[in-house]
Design an enzyme around this catalytic site. Structure first.
Site, PDB file in Angstrom:
ATOM      1  N   SER A 183       0.817  -1.222   0.000  1.00  9.53           N
ATOM      2  CA  SER A 183       0.000   0.000   0.000  1.00  9.53           C
ATOM      3  C   SER A 183       0.848   1.267   0.000  1.00  9.53           C
ATOM      4  O   SER A 183       2.007   1.261   0.424  1.00  9.53           O
ATOM      5  CB  SER A 183      -0.914   0.016   1.229  1.00  9.53           C
TER       6      SER A 183
HETATM    7  N1  SAH Z   1      -0.364  -5.018   4.126  1.00 14.83           N
HETATM    8  C1  SAH Z   1       0.319  -5.362   2.886  1.00 14.83           C
HETATM    9  C2  SAH Z   1      -0.438  -4.999   1.644  1.00 14.83           C
HETATM   10  C3  SAH Z   1      -1.523  -5.931   1.428  1.00 14.83           C
HETATM   11  S1  SAH Z   1      -2.200  -6.064  -0.182  1.00 14.83           S
HETATM   12  C4  SAH Z   1       1.720  -4.802   2.832  1.00 14.83           C
HETATM   13  O1  SAH Z   1       2.092  -4.059   3.748  1.00 14.83           O
HETATM   14  O2  SAH Z   1       2.431  -5.149   1.895  1.00 14.83           O
HETATM   15  C5  SAH Z   1      -3.539  -7.091   0.284  1.00 14.83           C
HETATM   16  C6  SAH Z   1      -3.167  -8.509   0.579  1.00 14.83           C
HETATM   17  O3  SAH Z   1      -4.354  -9.150   1.044  1.00 14.83           O
HETATM   18  C7  SAH Z   1      -2.713  -9.312  -0.635  1.00 14.83           C
HETATM   19  O4  SAH Z   1      -1.459  -9.868  -0.391  1.00 14.83           O
HETATM   20  C8  SAH Z   1      -3.799 -10.383  -0.786  1.00 14.83           C
HETATM   21  O5  SAH Z   1      -3.290 -11.617  -1.242  1.00 14.83           O
HETATM   22  C9  SAH Z   1      -4.307 -10.485   0.631  1.00 14.83           C
HETATM   23  N2  SAH Z   1      -5.639 -11.071   0.802  1.00 14.83           N
HETATM   24  C10 SAH Z   1      -6.750 -10.945   0.024  1.00 14.83           C
HETATM   25  N3  SAH Z   1      -7.763 -11.664   0.537  1.00 14.83           N
HETATM   26  C11 SAH Z   1      -7.285 -12.254   1.672  1.00 14.83           C
HETATM   27  C12 SAH Z   1      -7.842 -13.129   2.663  1.00 14.83           C
HETATM   28  N4  SAH Z   1      -9.092 -13.543   2.610  1.00 14.83           N
HETATM   29  N5  SAH Z   1      -7.056 -13.525   3.685  1.00 14.83           N
HETATM   30  C13 SAH Z   1      -5.774 -13.124   3.774  1.00 14.83           C
HETATM   31  N6  SAH Z   1      -5.192 -12.310   2.885  1.00 14.83           N
HETATM   32  C14 SAH Z   1      -5.940 -11.884   1.847  1.00 14.83           C
END
Ligand code: SAH
Length: 216
Positions: A63
């Site tokens: 993000s």
């Molecule tokens: N916090 C992260 C950015 C996250 S992007 C950072 O600092 O890099 C969002 C993430 O959520 C992605 O990696 C995606 O695979 C994950 N995601 C989506 N649905 C999800 C679920 N049901 N459970 C766990 N992770 C999930």
């Protein structure tokens, strides 16, 4: 010559965070110290401190720093908290949480990303952050309840297990909405109610799982 990462990071904090009202000292200190460029793939590294989200593979993103700061500030963590993150991605926000609270559980449903983030966080010495592969829309019942929960992917609705796993007065930040009309939302438990406050518009990847969008 390698870029001066430390200087770029301090500039990021001053211009993108403090300059836009992210003034919580604990949050800005954590963002001054965690080396974001170590969480970004080689192909994107030179952009690590830019004012934007960046691709991390598997159609996912790390993000934008401002959105991370805004989310962390909204939780008002003081140190002793036990926090759940849904969507580990690169592990960057989990590392920041590692600085800001006592224990972090971060759940990621793309196995490869979960393993990468787990080994990166271990190499960097974040031993109060546990990365778990799984569907975070189910929360992490084994360690519930949590003082705070961050969902780092967008959903049309709040997954009910997350509300159940939040302590009384606990705070939850989640981007709510469809693909192109999302609002970063702060929710606070108050008795059987949830008090909601908008933190502003945002754009996150979809939350996929039992209580989110269908798996692809
Ligand atoms: N916090 C992260 C950015 C996250 S992007 C950072 O600092 O890099 C969002 C993430 O959520 C992605 O990696 C995606 O695979 C994950 N995601 C989506 N649905 C999800 C679920 N049901 N459970 C766990 N992770 C999930």
């Amino acid at each position: 010559m390698a870029p001066d990462w430390d200087r770029l990071r301090q500039k990021m904090v001053e211009e993108q965070l403090i300059g836009r009202g992210i003034l919580d000292h604990r949050v800005t200190q954590a963002m001054r110290s965690v080396a974001r460029h170590l969480f970004v793939p080689d192909s994107q590294r030179k952009r690590s401190y830019e004012d934007r989200a960046l691709p991390i593979g598997f159609d996912q993103t790390i993000s934008q720093p401002f959105i991370v700061g805004l989310t962390l500030q909204a939780l008002e963590l003081s140190g002793p908290e036990h926090v759940l993150e849904v969507g580990t991605g690169s592990g960057y926000q989990a590392a920041l949480l590692g600085h800001l609270c006592h224990r972090v559980v971060s759940v990621e449903n793309i196995l490869e990303l979960a393993f990468q983030a787990k080994s990166r966080l271990a190499d960097l010495g974040f031993d109060n952050v546990a990365v778990q592969p799984g569907d975070g829309t189910e929360g992490w019942p084994k360690e519930a309840p949590f003082d705070a929960i961050i969902v780092a992917a967008a959903s049309p609705e709040i997954p009910p297990p997350l509300v159940e796993q939040l302590k009384p007065s606990g705070k939850l930040v989640i981007p709510l909405g469809g693909r192109n009309d999302q609002v970063l939302t702060l929710l606070q438990k108050s008795g059987s109610e949830l008090i909601s406050k908008s933190l502003g518009e945002c754009r996150f990847v979809p939350l996929r799982g039992a209580h989110g969008w269908p798996q692809q």
